[in-house]
Write an enzyme that holds these catalytic residues in place. Structure first.
Site: not given
Length: 358
Positions: A152, A258, A328
């Protein structure tokens, strides 16, 4: 220092004070005004493999955390047979960040400076890592290489450290993640039981979830195989760093991406930015993970997520896939940044062609 370690709070606090002192107000101001580090290639540096009993520093370089997440992170890491020490400012709160820039930077530097620490593990993502990049002591990290893990917002650290030092870092679960058997298996096999060639299949649980959640569906837009070094991470952070000295270099790489909580039009905008800045077609392959909660709201006049992605993937001539087991999500594999790998779109595997640790 956490009571989970034989390494004392006083020792870590002393190093932290030195680190924060080095990042004094005048130094921070001067660093913020410089033109940035030179964009140059660095030889690949592999950190030492993790072994049973090694000490891991848990730090919060991005968003703030709490005691429940800290307890979960400690349990996760000790379950791997590793010891834990906590960053001195891990409980700090400054807005939505885990302390001030100086505090977060100090914990990062202290963890890399301490010889007993063998891995630096981010407790969570969130936001804020980008504020550290111009102030990081990259020479300290280059001369004290160790495992760095997270995903992230931690993408900013991975890309910057890789670009400025050549250190292999690891896009994998944050310390407070829910660790599944799949996640732990591939984490251990990459970091603790390295092989010269290691093939990672996709998670069966994610295949099952695809029956009811379309974003878990593996799609092959362009098939085939491609070999290149791995780079990428969170789409928002990869696009935010485009055009800076810390940007991902797509050329001849397997670019993996992502995302979470971004509407299709924002996903489109970020992919457009990457294409304009670096050219997606210069990559050897596009490897997209699970994009969580990235569909348009019900009733919106909008393209679907798949339609949005296909606008960028279909014009390419290289292998391009989406829905692979990272992002995630609970069942995710660990991607070593900078390591040579092969994407096989037919077998739905990623094969690491060299060990990521020494």
């Amino acid at each position: 220092m956490s009571s989970h370690s034989s390494f004392s709070r006083r020792q870590f606090g002393g190093m932290l004070a030195a680190a924060v002192g080095a990042a004094s107000a005048p130094a921070l101001a001067a660093a913020a005004q410089h033109k940035g580090p030179r964009m140059q290639a660095h030889p690949l540096i592999k950190p030492a493999r993790l072994r049973q009993g090694d000490l891991v520093a848990i730090i919060a370089p991005a968003g703030f955390t709490d005691d429940d997440a800290i307890a979960r992170a400690v349990a996760n890491i000790t379950s791997l047979g590793l010891r834990v020490t906590l960053g001195a400012h891990i409980r700090a709160v400054h807005g939505n960040y885990a302390g001030t820039v100086q505090q977060r930077l100090g914990d990062l530097h202290a963890a890399f400076r301490e010889p007993e620490v063998k891995a630096v593990w981010a407790i969570r993502g969130g936001s804020g890592c980008i504020s550290l990049l111009a102030l990081i002591d990259y020479e300290l990290i280059r001369t004290n290489p160790k495992v760095l893990i997270g995903y992230s917002d931690i993408t900013a650290l991975h890309l910057a450290i890789g670009r400025q030092t050549g250190l292999v870092t690891f896009h994998g679960p944050v310390a407070s993640s829910t660790f599944s058997e799949y996640t732990v298996t591939h984490l251990k096999n990459v970091l603790m039981q390295p092989q010269q060639q290691y093939t990672i299949p996709m998670a069966l649980e994610n295949h099952r979830r695809a029956q009811t959640h379309a974003n878990f569906t593996i799609r092959t837009v362009h098939g085939g195989q491609a070999t290149g070094r791995l780079t990428g991470g969170n789409l928002c952070m990869v696009s935010a760093l485009a055009g800076t000295p810390y940007a991902a270099d797509f050329r001849d790489r397997i670019l993996f991406l992502e995302e979470i909580n971004e509407a299709p039009y924002r996903v489109d905008r970020m992919l457009c930015q990457l294409d304009l800045a670096g050219g997606l077609s210069s990559a050897k392959a596009l490897l997209l993970g699970v994009f969580m909660h990235c569909e348009a709201d019900e009733g919106d006049i909008a393209l679907s997520l798949d339609q949005t992605l296909d606008q960028h993937l279909q014009p390419l001539t290289v292998p391009s896939v989406s829905g692979y087991s990272f992002g995630h999500i609970r069942d995710q594999f660990t991607l070593p940044m900078g390591i040579l790998a092969t994407l096989d779109a037919e077998r739905q595997t990623v094969t690491l062609l060299e060990a990521a640790v020494s």
